[in-house]
Structure formats: C-alpha cells, structure tokens
Write a protein that holds these residues in place. Structure first.
Motif, PDB file in Angstrom:
ATOM      1  N   UNK A 176       0.844  -1.203   0.000  1.00  0.00           N
ATOM      2  CA  UNK A 176       0.000   0.000   0.000  1.00  0.00           C
ATOM      3  C   UNK A 176       0.882   1.257   0.000  1.00  0.00           C
ATOM      4  N   UNK A 177       2.026   1.163   0.711  1.00  0.00           N
ATOM      5  CA  UNK A 177       2.929   2.325   0.790  1.00  0.00           C
ATOM      6  C   UNK A 177       3.570   2.668  -0.546  1.00  0.00           C
ATOM      7  N   UNK A 178       3.596   1.707  -1.491  1.00  0.00           N
ATOM      8  CA  UNK A 178       4.215   1.990  -2.791  1.00  0.00           C
ATOM      9  C   UNK A 178       3.266   2.700  -3.755  1.00  0.00           C
ATOM     10  N   UNK A 179       1.995   2.791  -3.415  1.00  0.00           N
ATOM     11  CA  UNK A 179       1.025   3.464  -4.294  1.00  0.00           C
ATOM     12  C   UNK A 179       1.337   4.962  -4.318  1.00  0.00           C
ATOM     13  N   UNK A 180       1.297   5.532  -5.534  1.00  0.00           N
ATOM     14  CA  UNK A 180       1.532   6.975  -5.666  1.00  0.00           C
ATOM     15  C   UNK A 180       2.783   7.266  -6.472  1.00  0.00           C
ATOM     16  N   UNK A 181       3.338   8.438  -6.288  1.00  0.00           N
ATOM     17  CA  UNK A 181       4.503   8.869  -7.068  1.00  0.00           C
ATOM     18  C   UNK A 181       5.794   8.343  -6.459  1.00  0.00           C
ATOM     19  N   UNK A 182       6.665   7.820  -7.318  1.00  0.00           N
ATOM     20  CA  UNK A 182       7.960   7.290  -6.875  1.00  0.00           C
ATOM     21  C   UNK A 182       8.766   8.408  -6.200  1.00  0.00           C
ATOM     22  N   UNK A 183       9.328   8.160  -4.997  1.00  0.00           N
ATOM     23  CA  UNK A 183      10.021   9.247  -4.283  1.00  0.00           C
ATOM     24  C   UNK A 183      11.312   9.709  -4.940  1.00  0.00           C
ATOM     25  N   UNK A 193      -5.207   5.570 -12.718  1.00  0.00           N
ATOM     26  CA  UNK A 193      -5.937   6.693 -13.293  1.00  0.00           C
ATOM     27  C   UNK A 193      -6.658   7.573 -12.285  1.00  0.00           C
ATOM     28  N   UNK A 194      -6.535   7.275 -11.009  1.00  0.00           N
ATOM     29  CA  UNK A 194      -7.209   8.098  -9.993  1.00  0.00           C
ATOM     30  C   UNK A 194      -6.250   9.213  -9.532  1.00  0.00           C
ATOM     31  N   UNK A 195      -6.586  10.463  -9.808  1.00  0.00           N
ATOM     32  CA  UNK A 195      -5.681  11.546  -9.373  1.00  0.00           C
ATOM     33  C   UNK A 195      -5.544  11.622  -7.855  1.00  0.00           C
ATOM     34  N   UNK A 196      -6.548  11.102  -7.140  1.00  0.00           N
ATOM     35  CA  UNK A 196      -6.486  11.145  -5.660  1.00  0.00           C
ATOM     36  C   UNK A 196      -5.348  10.290  -5.109  1.00  0.00           C
ATOM     37  N   UNK A 197      -4.846   9.344  -5.964  1.00  0.00           N
ATOM     38  CA  UNK A 197      -3.796   8.440  -5.479  1.00  0.00           C
ATOM     39  C   UNK A 197      -2.392   8.877  -5.888  1.00  0.00           C
ATOM     40  N   UNK A 198      -2.291  10.019  -6.585  1.00  0.00           N
ATOM     41  CA  UNK A 198      -0.971  10.461  -7.039  1.00  0.00           C
ATOM     42  C   UNK A 198      -0.022  10.707  -5.869  1.00  0.00           C
ATOM     43  N   UNK A 199      -0.549  11.202  -4.776  1.00  0.00           N
ATOM     44  CA  UNK A 199       0.307  11.456  -3.604  1.00  0.00           C
ATOM     45  C   UNK A 199       0.298  10.288  -2.627  1.00  0.00           C
ATOM     46  N   UNK A 200      -0.201   9.140  -3.077  1.00  0.00           N
ATOM     47  CA  UNK A 200      -0.220   7.965  -2.219  1.00  0.00           C
ATOM     48  C   UNK A 200      -1.531   7.818  -1.476  1.00  0.00           C
ATOM     49  N   UNK A 201      -1.667   6.685  -0.814  1.00  0.00           N
ATOM     50  CA  UNK A 201      -2.858   6.435  -0.007  1.00  0.00           C
ATOM     51  C   UNK A 201      -2.641   7.070   1.362  1.00  0.00           C
ATOM     52  N   UNK A 202      -3.511   7.982   1.769  1.00  0.00           N
ATOM     53  CA  UNK A 202      -3.324   8.591   3.102  1.00  0.00           C
ATOM     54  C   UNK A 202      -3.382   7.524   4.187  1.00  0.00           C
ATOM     55  N   UNK A 203      -2.265   7.351   4.890  1.00  0.00           N
ATOM     56  CA  UNK A 203      -2.222   6.271   5.883  1.00  0.00           C
ATOM     57  C   UNK A 203      -3.196   6.507   7.033  1.00  0.00           C
ATOM     58  N   UNK A 204      -3.576   7.783   7.232  1.00  0.00           N
ATOM     59  CA  UNK A 204      -4.551   8.074   8.288  1.00  0.00           C
ATOM     60  C   UNK A 204      -5.870   7.370   7.988  1.00  0.00           C
ATOM     61  N   UNK A 205      -6.296   7.440   6.717  1.00  0.00           N
ATOM     62  CA  UNK A 205      -7.556   6.807   6.336  1.00  0.00           C
ATOM     63  C   UNK A 205      -7.449   5.286   6.462  1.00  0.00           C
ATOM     64  N   UNK A 206      -6.291   4.747   6.075  1.00  0.00           N
ATOM     65  CA  UNK A 206      -6.103   3.295   6.188  1.00  0.00           C
ATOM     66  C   UNK A 206      -6.127   2.869   7.656  1.00  0.00           C
ATOM     67  N   UNK A 207      -5.489   3.658   8.509  1.00  0.00           N
ATOM     68  CA  UNK A 207      -5.480   3.331   9.942  1.00  0.00           C
ATOM     69  C   UNK A 207      -6.900   3.338  10.510  1.00  0.00           C
ATOM     70  N   UNK A 208      -7.673   4.368  10.168  1.00  0.00           N
ATOM     71  CA  UNK A 208      -9.046   4.460  10.682  1.00  0.00           C
ATOM     72  C   UNK A 208      -9.851   3.252  10.228  1.00  0.00           C
TER      73      UNK A 208
END
Length: 499
Positions: A176-183, A193-208
């Motif tokens: 899950x941490x690899x989703x988004x733009x390569x560092x 194709x989801x622009x919401x995932x360009x900066x990765x999956x917000x771990x806060x949402x995953x934790x909740x």
C-alpha cells in the motif's frame, strides 16, 4: 529557560487547556467502551486534527492515549470486560473487589496508579528522549534504511500466533505504501488513473479503516456486554495508609512499564501481566491474590500507563513506534509534515516542550475528569450496542470526509475496514500492516538514496557501522522469532500426539 517559557505559555493558553480536557474525556470514554482500544480512540481523532495547529493536534492525541489506558480499567473492574487489552490483568483482582462491594475502591486505586505510572513515564521521556536523539544525528540514509528494517523486525512480536501471517500482513502494508509517485524518479505507480492516489494512499484513512471500521464490523458478531448498575458505582480514592501499602506494587509496575515501553512490540498488555505476576511474587500476602488484592490492581495499571508514556521515547528519538498507539501518534506527526527524530529537536524544540507540557497537563487533569465523567461512562457503556456502533460509524465517516471533502476518502476508509475485517477473520494481524505502511516510505526512500550515494553498491549497508549494527540486531530478532515459532509448532504437535 526556553523550555520553561514555552511550558508557561502552554499552561496559560485557553485553547490548549480545552484540547487537553477534550482529549482526556474522549480517552476515558474510548477506553471504557469495550472494543474501542487506545489506538482506535486516537485513530478516530486523526481526521479532525488536520485543521489544528501541530502542538494542539499532538497534545490532543497524547492526552487521549494517556486517558484511554485508565478508561480501560472501568469496565474491567465493574463488569469483568476489559475496555482495552492492557486492562485484562486489572480485571483479575479488580472484579473480585467489585464482587466484594469494593468496586469504588478498586476504581480509585486504578486511577491513582494510572497517574503515578503516566507521570513517572513522562519524566523518563523528558530526560531520555533528547540524549538518545543526539545519537541519531550520526545517521545517514543507510542507517535510516536499517532502522526501518529493525522496526519491521518487530513484526515477530506483533504477529500473535503466526510469524508467516505477520510477514504477509507487513507486505500488505508495504505494498500500500508503494502506491503513488515514486520518491526518486517521480514515476506514478499503481494509481490506476485516480488523481487522488498520485500522492499515495493517506495512511490516516487506512489506519481508521483497519482499526475502527474493522473493529465495528467484528463487534456486530459479539454478544452484548453486561450492564453496569449505576447505584453501586462510586469512585473512591484510597486512603494514605492503603496507598502507602501499595508503594511496592506501584514501583514494580513503573519498573516493568519503563522496560517494556522501550521494547518495540511489547506493549501495555505484556507489561501489565508481567507487573501483576511480579507483584504477586513479591507480595506480603500472596493468599489475597485471586480474592481481590489491591496490589493486583495497582501494579498492572501503573505498568500499562508508564508503558504508554515511555513508548514515546523510541518514537521521538528515532521515529520508530514501539506500540500501535505510538504508530497512530506517528501518523499525527506526519499529517503536519513533522518527522520525529533528531531533526525535530533542532527545528521544532518548542513543539516538543509544548507536547511534554500537554502530557503533564493530561496527567493532572485525569483524576478530576475521571471523577466528573464516571457516571457518564456508565451511561455510555449501558447504551444499546447498535446505537454506539452507529454513533462511531458516523464519527468515522464524517471525520474522513471532512479532510478533503471527498467521497473517495470515505471509500478508502470503507475498503480498509473490509480488508481489516477479512484479515481478522483469517487470523492475520493488522498491526504489522500498519507498521509496513508507516515505515514503507522511510525504507524505500533511504534504500534508493543509499544506492545513489554508493552508485549501486549494496555493500554500503554493511560498511556503515550504524546500519550494520541495526541489520544485525534485526537479523537476530528474526532468527529468535523463527526458533520460537518452530518450538511452539513442535510443542503443539507433541500435545496432539496420542500417548
């Protein structure tokens, strides 16, 4: 001098005072509700901290953490149902005291022991965190990579019964941490194709989702807990003579809590049961244990609260969470663009002084708010479970939506909740997933930077003395865990063999 001025400023800031009161109150309620553990109570608050200033947000989370450890003892003592796993040891003697009409005294002993443990742990945090962080100033990318690997080796102690399932869970988190733009290269990965995932999956949402939503799904299949009789519930502080007699138990608790708090993966549950066992071993009246021994309440409570505070030391010094709650707190730091570690002391010393002061304020406020909210806790726990679950679900989704006003974020929370419930169903622990998610960027980014520095030579991880030491320790942890797993497997097979 700067620290004193910052502390005075925090102590007299009305906003901070309100934040501490809210955090402690929510922590007590969250801990008192069976199934809502401290990390879940903290995770539920994370979305609401986005718009807060960093100091207020972190004080809110730590106040919740401290209070939730005490809150778990309330249902443990009154209805033999621990609100948190760390309160399970308190249940043994606390419920016996309740049966003998001493439930109010047991609650008072638990409260005083909780404050003692939290304050003692806070003193260790203040005096040990900064010296340890100076060590981390010598860290280079290879050392940070190795530190992340060492953190992942904690999987062994978070994997409950199966090391293999723990590794699988950690891999899910790393994926899950690899989703988004390569560092490093900037290439977009797994965004579909989801622009919401360009900066990765917000771990806060995953934790909740992993903690709160999956827990709510699981609670639907668990019978309703016993109701508390409000007429027999009144918190009573121990007299000085009783408290004096509990000195040894409290010191055993803070000693074990201090040690376990520094050990990644040990957690409050381990420390509270160890403290219970050792207080029984060194008790003057061993026969009283099992019949409502006050020492059996004091020792676990001082241990798990001290553990909660001390677990902040590895988090603040090295950025490595030693417990699930510390991992959620790390999320609170990262939300505000803060990376725990030595740089934090150099760049944001005022923030840390504010955090320490806020923790002290939470310890002071805990007894007063505990007295004021006991009847409300009883009222809350006595509500029908569907009402409580519905309320928390509304809190979860309204909080996740409020971050970006995004339905997509709510779908991530729901998806993570379904994933977490499935993992629980198949016996796969969710904690290593959180660890993999939180440490994923640290490991990948520093691994790639190290290879850039060494021009692709992996020997850099062994020529750097700090990195080599961490990798060696991580390897030892893993080997010991494998040996332990093999022994447990053999014992289980031997028990299953016909005599």
């Amino acid at each position: 001098m700067d620290a004193i001025l910052v502390a005075l400023d925090v102590l007299t800031t009305p906003t901070i005072i309100v934040v501490v009161i809210i955090g402690v109150t929510w922590g007590i309620f969250g801990g008192a509700m069976p199934g809502i553990s401290p990390p879940i109570a903290m995770a539920l608050l994370l979305p609401f901290t986005y718009t807060m200033d960093p100091a207020s947000a972190l004080i809110l989370l730590t106040a919740t953490y401290i209070a939730a450890e005490y809150g778990g003892s309330i249902p443990a003592i009154l209805i033999r149902t621990p609100g948190t796993s760390a309160a399970a040891a308190t249940l043994i003697e606390g419920y016996e005291m309740q049966r003998r009409g001493k439930g109010g005294e047991a609650l008072g002993i638990a409260l005083v022991a909780s404050v003692i443990g939290a304050v003692f742990g806070l003193l260790l945090v203040i005096f040990l965190t900064e010296p340890l962080s100076r060590v981390a100033l010598a860290f280079r990318p290879p050392a940070y990579f190795a530190l992340g690997i060492l953190g992942l080796s904690v999987i062994a102690s978070l994997s409950e019964k199966s090391l293999l399932k723990g590794i699988i869970a950690a891999l899910i988190g790393l994926m899950i941490a690899t989703i988004g733009t390569d560092p490093v290269s900037g290439v977009v990965r797994f965004a579909f194709g989801y622009p919401e995932l360009l900066s990765g999956v917000p771990f806060v949402l995953v934790m909740v989702g992993l903690f709160a939503v999956s827990e709510l799904f699981e609670q639907l299949s668990i019978p309703v807990w016993e109701k508390i009789s409000a007429t027999r519930t009144k918190l009573k502080l121990p007299t000085w003579a009783i408290q004096k007699g509990l000195f040894r138990a409290n010191m055993i608790g803070v000693g074990i809590g201090s040690f376990c708090g520094l050990m990644p993966g040990a957690g409050g549950t381990v420390s509270s049961f160890l403290a219970y066992n050792e207080s029984k071993r060194f008790a003057r009246d061993k026969a009283s244990f099992g019949n409502g021994a006050p020492e059996g309440v004091a020792a676990p409570e001082s241990a798990n609260n001290c553990d909660a505070s001390v677990s902040m030391i590895p988090l603040l010094s090295f950025g490595i969470p030693a417990s699930t709650s510390a991992a959620v707190l790390l999320g609170g730091f990262l939300i505000h663009g803060l990376a725990p570690g030595p740089a934090l002391f150099g760049r944001n010393p005022d923030l840390l002084y504010s955090l320490f002061t806020g923790m002290l304020m939470a310890c002071i406020a805990l007894p007063f708010i505990a007295f004021a909210t006991l009847k409300l806790c009883v009222l809350l726990v006595n509500q029908p479970k569907p009402y409580l679950i519905s309320f928390i679900l509304v809190l979860v989704f309204s909080g996740s939506y409020s971050i970006n006003n995004s339905i997509f974020d709510m779908s991530i929370v729901l998806g993570a909740g379904v994933l977490g419930f499935g993992m629980r169903y198949f016996g796969v622990p969710v904690l290593p997933t959180v660890l993999g998610l939180v440490l994923g960027y640290l490991i990948e980014a520093n691994y790639r930077r190290s290879l850039v520095i060494s021009r692709g030579d992996h020997a850099i991880f062994f020529t750097d003395p700090i990195a080599a030491a961490f990798l060696t320790i991580a390897a030892v942890f893993m080997v010991l865990s494998i040996v332990q797993a093999v022994r447990q497997h053999r014992k289980a097979n031997n028990r299953g063999m016909p005599s």
